[in-house]
Scaffold this motif. Structure first.
Motif: not given
Length: 352
Positions: A231-238
Motif C-alpha cells: 500500500x502506497x500513501x493509502x491511495x494505491x495498492x498492489x
C-alpha cells in the motif's frame, strides 16, 4: 470663444452630428480620445475653439467623429462649424456614468448566486456517473512489476505498508525492497511491514529485517493467515492478480483501497513485534517441546510462542500440556517458575 465653449458644455446644445450622444461606460482608458483626435482637439483650441465644417479634410473626418462621440466637440449647424466643449464637464459626465455602471455591476455580482440557486440545487442533486475504467491495471512479468514498484516507492511521501505472507523472501526481492523503503524514508515517510513467522528462520530475510530496522522500518509477525499487499500513501495498492503470484494488479479505486487498508490495519493490530537475529537462534536443533519450554520460561505467552516458532496456537498448547505433566505443574505460572528454577540449577535445556 471660451464663453461659447462653456455654454455648449453647460447646455448640451447642438443638433445633428453635434448632439452629444450617450456614451456607454467602458473600462478606464476606454472613453478617451486617441492621439490623432487629441492633436486635432488641441489644434481647434489653437484656432479659438471653432472648426469650420467646410475645412474638415477627409483625413480628419474620423477624428472629428470620435471627438463628437466623446462629447469634446459639438456641432453648430447654423454657424456651419464645430465648437470645442470643456473637457472638465465631459470628464465629470463620463465619470458619473462609470460610477453608475460600477454600482450596477456590484449589485448584479451580489445577486448572481441567488439567481443561479435553482440551477445549483439541480446540479447537486444530479447523480454522478463515475468512470471506473482503468482503476485496476494488471501487470505481468517481474521487470514490469519491479518498474511499477520503483515508481510508486519513489513517489511515496507519507507511508508504505507491506504484508508479506508465505515465509522467507528471495534475495532479489529483499534487495529491491531495501532500495524502495530507502526512497520513502528519505522523503519523510513511514514504512511498516508484516511477516509470516516462518520468515524469522531465514538468514537473508532476517538480515534484511535487521538492516531495514536500522533505517526506521517497523516489523511485526502474524501467526495466522493474511493477504499479500503493498500500500502506497493509502491511495494505491498492489496485490497479486491470482493465487500463483505470477502477476500483479494495481488498484486505485478509493473504496477498494480503503477496504484493503482496513484489512492491513486489522492484521497489524493482531500481530506482535518479534526479535530478529542475524545468527541462528540458540534453540535451533532442540526438540520443538524444548524450544516451547525455553520460550515459556522467558515469559512469552502461548500466542507469542506460536508466532516465534511458526506454529499454530493449538500445537503450542499441546506441547505446554506435555510440559505441565513432565514438571507436575498445575498452572502456567507454576510451570514457568519450575522451568526457570530448573534452568538456573542444572544449566540444562528444559524438557530434555
Amino acid at each position: 470663444m471660451a464663453e461659447a465653449a462653456g455654454s455648449a458644455a453647460d447646455t448640451g446644445a447642438g443638433t445633428g452630428r453635434g448632439a452629444a450622444p450617450e456614451v456607454a461606460p467602458t473600462a478606464p482608458g476606454g472613453p478617451l480620445p486617441g492621439e490623432a483626435s487629441r492633436a486635432l482637439y488641441l489644434a481647434i483650441l489653437a484656432e479659438g475653439g471653432r472648426l469650420p465644417m467646410s475645412e474638415v479634410s477627409a483625413a480628419e473626418q474620423a477624428q472629428v467623429a470620435e471627438l463628437l462621440d466623446l462629447g469634446l466637440l459639438t456641432a453648430v449647424p447654423e454657424l456651419g462649424s464645430y465648437t470645442a466643449v470643456n473637457p472638465r464637464a465631459v470628464g465629470s459626465r463620463l465619470g458619473e456614468e462609470l460610477r453608475a455602471a460600477g454600482t450596477r455591476l456590484l449589485v448584479q455580482a451580489q445577486e448572481m448566486p441567488a439567481l443561479l440557486e435553482d440551477l445549483t440545487r439541480a446540479y447537486d442533486l444530479t447523480p454522478r456517473k463515475v468512470d471506473r475504467s482503468g482503476e485496476v491495471r494488471h501487470l505481468h512479468g517481474a521487470a514490469e512489476i519491479a518498474r511499477l514498484l520503483d515508481r510508486l516507492s519513489a513517489a511515496s511521501h507519507d507511508e508504505i505498508l507491506s504484508a508479506q505472507p508465505g515465509g522467507p523472501l528471495s534475495v532479489r526481492v529483499t534487495e529491491g525492497a531495501y532500495a524502495r523503503i530507502g526512497w520513502c524514508l528519505a522523503n519523510g515517510g513511514v514504512v511498516r511491514s508484516l511477516f509470516d513467522p516462518a520468515a524469522r528462520s531465514d538468514p537473508p530475510t532476517a538480515a534484511y529485517v535487521l538492516a531495514a530496522t536500522e533505517l526506521g522500518v517497523r516489523f511485526r509477525v502474524l501467526g495466522e493467515p493474511f493477504k499479500r499487499m503493498l500500500i502506497f500513501d493509502r491511495s494505491t495498492v498492489v496485490i497479486p492478480d491470482g493465487p500463483e503470484y505470477r502477476g500483479a494488479a494495481l488498484v486505485e479505486d478509493p473504496a477498494v483501497v480503503a477496504f484493503l487498508v482496513g484489512m492491513f490495519e486489522r492484521d497489524w493490530q493482531r500481530a506482535e513485534p518479534a526479535q530478529w537475529n542475524g545468527a541462528a537462534p540458540d534453540t535451533v536443533g532442540l526438540p520443538i517441546h524444548a524450544q516451547v519450554g525455553r520460550l515459556l520460561a522467558q515469559g512469552l505467552t502461548q500466542r507469542m510462542i506460536a508466532g516465534r516458532l511458526g506454529l499454530s496456537e493449538r500445537t503450542v498448547a499441546g506441547h505446554i500440556s506435555r510440559l505441565r505433566e513432565l514438571y507436575d505443574a498445575q498452572t502456567l505460572f507454576q510451570l514457568g517458575w519450575l522451568m526457570r528454577a530448573a534452568a538456573g540449577d542444572a544449566k540444562g535445556d528444559p524438557g530434555r
